[in-house]
Design a protein around this motif. Structure first.
Motif, PDB file in Angstrom:
ATOM      1  N   ALA A   7       2.364 -23.189   9.396  1.00  0.00           N
ATOM      2  CA  ALA A   7       3.030 -24.449   9.072  1.00  0.00           C
ATOM      3  C   ALA A   7       3.519 -24.499   7.632  1.00  0.00           C
ATOM      4  O   ALA A   7       4.352 -25.344   7.291  1.00  0.00           O
ATOM      5  CB  ALA A   7       2.090 -25.622   9.342  1.00  0.00           C
ATOM      6  N   THR A   8       2.999 -23.622   6.765  1.00  0.00           N
ATOM      7  CA  THR A   8       3.419 -23.575   5.367  1.00  0.00           C
ATOM      8  C   THR A   8       4.073 -22.235   5.073  1.00  0.00           C
ATOM      9  O   THR A   8       3.906 -21.256   5.807  1.00  0.00           O
ATOM     10  CB  THR A   8       2.225 -23.747   4.422  1.00  0.00           C
ATOM     11  OG1 THR A   8       1.317 -22.641   4.614  1.00  0.00           O
ATOM     12  CG2 THR A   8       1.487 -25.055   4.685  1.00  0.00           C
ATOM     13  N   ALA A   9       4.809 -22.184   3.972  1.00  0.00           N
ATOM     14  CA  ALA A   9       5.405 -20.922   3.547  1.00  0.00           C
ATOM     15  C   ALA A   9       4.330 -19.883   3.275  1.00  0.00           C
ATOM     16  O   ALA A   9       4.478 -18.700   3.616  1.00  0.00           O
ATOM     17  CB  ALA A   9       6.253 -21.144   2.290  1.00  0.00           C
ATOM     18  N   GLU A  10       3.226 -20.321   2.668  1.00  0.00           N
ATOM     19  CA  GLU A  10       2.128 -19.399   2.379  1.00  0.00           C
ATOM     20  C   GLU A  10       1.488 -18.887   3.664  1.00  0.00           C
ATOM     21  O   GLU A  10       1.123 -17.716   3.767  1.00  0.00           O
ATOM     22  CB  GLU A  10       1.078 -20.089   1.497  1.00  0.00           C
ATOM     23  CG  GLU A  10       1.523 -20.356   0.079  1.00  0.00           C
ATOM     24  CD  GLU A  10       2.532 -21.507  -0.041  1.00  0.00           C
ATOM     25  OE1 GLU A  10       3.281 -21.527  -1.036  1.00  0.00           O
ATOM     26  OE2 GLU A  10       2.551 -22.382   0.872  1.00  0.00           O
ATOM     27  N   GLY A  11       1.361 -19.765   4.653  1.00  0.00           N
ATOM     28  CA  GLY A  11       0.831 -19.341   5.942  1.00  0.00           C
ATOM     29  C   GLY A  11       1.731 -18.319   6.607  1.00  0.00           C
ATOM     30  O   GLY A  11       1.254 -17.332   7.184  1.00  0.00           O
ATOM     31  N   ARG A  12       3.045 -18.520   6.513  1.00  0.00           N
ATOM     32  CA  ARG A  12       3.962 -17.550   7.110  1.00  0.00           C
ATOM     33  C   ARG A  12       3.895 -16.205   6.390  1.00  0.00           C
ATOM     34  O   ARG A  12       3.890 -15.151   7.036  1.00  0.00           O
ATOM     35  CB  ARG A  12       5.392 -18.110   7.091  1.00  0.00           C
ATOM     36  CG  ARG A  12       5.615 -19.194   8.134  1.00  0.00           C
ATOM     37  CD  ARG A  12       7.074 -19.585   8.231  1.00  0.00           C
ATOM     38  NE  ARG A  12       7.502 -20.426   7.118  1.00  0.00           N
ATOM     39  CZ  ARG A  12       7.307 -21.744   7.060  1.00  0.00           C
ATOM     40  NH1 ARG A  12       6.662 -22.359   8.036  1.00  0.00           N
ATOM     41  NH2 ARG A  12       7.753 -22.447   6.031  1.00  0.00           N
ATOM     42  N   ALA A  13       3.855 -16.226   5.065  1.00  0.00           N
ATOM     43  CA  ALA A  13       3.769 -14.965   4.315  1.00  0.00           C
ATOM     44  C   ALA A  13       2.478 -14.233   4.660  1.00  0.00           C
ATOM     45  O   ALA A  13       2.476 -13.008   4.851  1.00  0.00           O
ATOM     46  CB  ALA A  13       3.848 -15.233   2.815  1.00  0.00           C
ATOM     47  N   PHE A  14       1.366 -14.976   4.748  1.00  0.00           N
ATOM     48  CA  PHE A  14       0.095 -14.339   5.106  1.00  0.00           C
ATOM     49  C   PHE A  14       0.137 -13.750   6.506  1.00  0.00           C
ATOM     50  O   PHE A  14      -0.236 -12.588   6.710  1.00  0.00           O
ATOM     51  CB  PHE A  14      -1.069 -15.338   5.006  1.00  0.00           C
ATOM     52  CG  PHE A  14      -2.281 -14.851   5.738  1.00  0.00           C
ATOM     53  CD1 PHE A  14      -3.072 -13.848   5.205  1.00  0.00           C
ATOM     54  CD2 PHE A  14      -2.594 -15.343   7.008  1.00  0.00           C
ATOM     55  CE1 PHE A  14      -4.164 -13.340   5.921  1.00  0.00           C
ATOM     56  CE2 PHE A  14      -3.678 -14.850   7.719  1.00  0.00           C
ATOM     57  CZ  PHE A  14      -4.468 -13.849   7.165  1.00  0.00           C
ATOM     58  N   HIS A  15       0.576 -14.531   7.487  1.00  0.00           N
ATOM     59  CA  HIS A  15       0.529 -14.052   8.872  1.00  0.00           C
ATOM     60  C   HIS A  15       1.511 -12.907   9.108  1.00  0.00           C
ATOM     61  O   HIS A  15       1.239 -12.007   9.915  1.00  0.00           O
ATOM     62  CB  HIS A  15       0.766 -15.209   9.839  1.00  0.00           C
ATOM     63  CG  HIS A  15      -0.435 -16.083   9.991  1.00  0.00           C
ATOM     64  ND1 HIS A  15      -1.579 -15.677  10.653  1.00  0.00           N
ATOM     65  CD2 HIS A  15      -0.696 -17.336   9.514  1.00  0.00           C
ATOM     66  CE1 HIS A  15      -2.478 -16.640  10.601  1.00  0.00           C
ATOM     67  NE2 HIS A  15      -1.970 -17.659   9.912  1.00  0.00           N
ATOM     68  N   ALA A  16       2.637 -12.913   8.412  1.00  0.00           N
ATOM     69  CA  ALA A  16       3.538 -11.769   8.501  1.00  0.00           C
ATOM     70  C   ALA A  16       2.860 -10.520   7.962  1.00  0.00           C
ATOM     71  O   ALA A  16       2.899  -9.450   8.577  1.00  0.00           O
ATOM     72  CB  ALA A  16       4.829 -12.057   7.722  1.00  0.00           C
ATOM     73  N   ALA A  17       2.212 -10.638   6.802  1.00  0.00           N
ATOM     74  CA  ALA A  17       1.533  -9.492   6.191  1.00  0.00           C
ATOM     75  C   ALA A  17       0.386  -8.996   7.068  1.00  0.00           C
ATOM     76  O   ALA A  17       0.195  -7.785   7.245  1.00  0.00           O
ATOM     77  CB  ALA A  17       1.011  -9.885   4.809  1.00  0.00           C
ATOM     78  N   ASP A  18      -0.370  -9.921   7.632  1.00  0.00           N
ATOM     79  CA  ASP A  18      -1.508  -9.564   8.473  1.00  0.00           C
ATOM     80  C   ASP A  18      -1.044  -8.822   9.728  1.00  0.00           C
ATOM     81  O   ASP A  18      -1.608  -7.782  10.101  1.00  0.00           O
ATOM     82  CB  ASP A  18      -2.262 -10.837   8.857  1.00  0.00           C
ATOM     83  CG  ASP A  18      -3.520 -10.557   9.666  1.00  0.00           C
ATOM     84  OD1 ASP A  18      -4.292  -9.664   9.271  1.00  0.00           O
ATOM     85  OD2 ASP A  18      -3.725 -11.228  10.688  1.00  0.00           O
ATOM     86  N   CYS A  19      -0.011  -9.324  10.361  1.00  0.00           N
ATOM     87  CA  CYS A  19       0.532  -8.697  11.570  1.00  0.00           C
ATOM     88  C   CYS A  19       1.053  -7.289  11.258  1.00  0.00           C
ATOM     89  O   CYS A  19       0.770  -6.330  11.982  1.00  0.00           O
ATOM     90  CB  CYS A  19       1.634  -9.577  12.133  1.00  0.00           C
ATOM     91  SG  CYS A  19       2.528  -8.864  13.526  1.00  0.00           S
ATOM     92  N   VAL A  20       1.822  -7.176  10.179  1.00  0.00           N
ATOM     93  CA  VAL A  20       2.385  -5.877   9.803  1.00  0.00           C
ATOM     94  C   VAL A  20       1.274  -4.861   9.553  1.00  0.00           C
ATOM     95  O   VAL A  20       1.333  -3.720  10.035  1.00  0.00           O
ATOM     96  CB  VAL A  20       3.276  -6.025   8.553  1.00  0.00           C
ATOM     97  CG1 VAL A  20       3.578  -4.665   7.931  1.00  0.00           C
ATOM     98  CG2 VAL A  20       4.575  -6.733   8.912  1.00  0.00           C
TER      99      VAL A  20
END
Length: 310
Positions: free
Chosen positions: A251-264
């Protein structure tokens, strides 16, 4: 924390494709080791980051310094500042080598972030080390589960990564991705460094084990996470808890950056096993020039031909 969206808009790409090759190469920081040093580069940077934080350094300074160091190490490996100084290089020469290593892999970084990180290597500042929390060693000793799916047997690929290595790579990936999502890099970094606190005490049985725990999962994770948080004093604990608030969703920009990094990172960890399994001699001898140019190259080639190798 911000609620920004990727610079290309909600309907644009979910992640920047130009960073793919860098992330693939950086992933090997979980597998590079050197004599006289315990653990992989990623494992050691994880401990270094937490020591700087408990020593009083700001999350922003630690996020930028650790990320810059990891990027330089992507090509230089353990030819780091400590080694170069011990080998007799001046401070200026050490910085020059580190910047050259950084420059060799960062052409696709966001220009503003690239300049900031580059400056961290050219004007290095030593942080006062604080105590290394107990969860750091525990996470370094805790293997990750491998590939799991409820109702199916686990796929375990050896050697496994550990949780310290995973958290570190997710943290530096998150910093590198932050400009794309307009996220605060310090928050993303700290959230990633802290996102597996529960596994310091909780063995990793993967998604399968979590599903089998059912209603017990939430309380167990909350309790084991709290054990890690209890190792901090008040201000740092509050900072870590605020950063961890972005973990549940995108829901936040920080959440998106984290989840993208985690998935990658999770997928690249498996991809490197598949790449090793499909490696060919054409790649090794042709593309990578294992028997490389030099005064005895011709002799080496004849030896291999006469011995029918490969």
């Amino acid at each position: 924390m911000s609620d920004g969206v990727p610079v290309n808009g909600a309907s644009g790409p979910a992640a920047p494709a130009e960073l793919r090759d860098l992330f693939v190469e950086m992933n090997d920081l979980k597998r590079v080791r050197s004599a006289g040093r315990v653990g992989s580069i990623a494992e050691r940077l994880f401990a270094q980051g937490w020591s700087a934080l408990t020593g009083g350094a700001s999350a922003e300074d630690v996020a930028l310094d650790i990320t810059a160091t990891a990027l330089a190490a992507t090509r230089l490996c353990d030819l780091d500042a400590a080694f170069l100084a011990s080998a007799g290089l001046s401070e200026e020469a050490v910085s020059g080598v580190l910047v050259d290593g950084f420059d060799s892999v960062t052409s696709n970084l966001d220009p503003g972030l690239r300049e900031t990180l580059r400056g961290r290597l050219s004007r290095r500042v030593a942080h006062r080390p604080g105590p290394v929390p107990g969860f750091v060693t525990a996470l370094a000793r805790q293997p990750r589960a491998g590939v799991t799916c409820p109702g199916r047997a686990r796929i375990l690929l050896e050697p496994p990564e550990n949780h310290a290595e995973h958290c570190l790579l997710v943290a530096v990936y998150g910093v590198v991705l932050s400009p794309f999502y307009r996220a605060d890099p310090a928050t993303v970094f700290l959230a990633a460094m802290a996102h597996h606190f529960h596994n310091a005490a909780m063995p990793d049985a993967g998604f399968t084990g979590e599903m089998l725990l059912g209603d017990h999962l939430g309380p167990i994770m909350a309790r084991t996470t709290q054990w890690a948080l209890d190792e901090f004093d008040g201000p740092l604990r509050e900072t870590v808890e605020r950063a961890r608030a972005v973990l549940p969703d995108d829901a936040t920009a920080e959440g998106r950056a984290f989840h993208a990094a985690d998935c990658v990172d999770r997928v690249l960890q498996i991809a490197q096993h598949l790449q090793a399994a499909s490696l060919t001699m054409q790649t090794v001898l042709g593309d990578m020039e294992l028997v490389h140019a030099g005064p005895v190259k011709g002799f080496h080639d004849r030896v291999l031909v006469d011995m029918r190798i490969p």
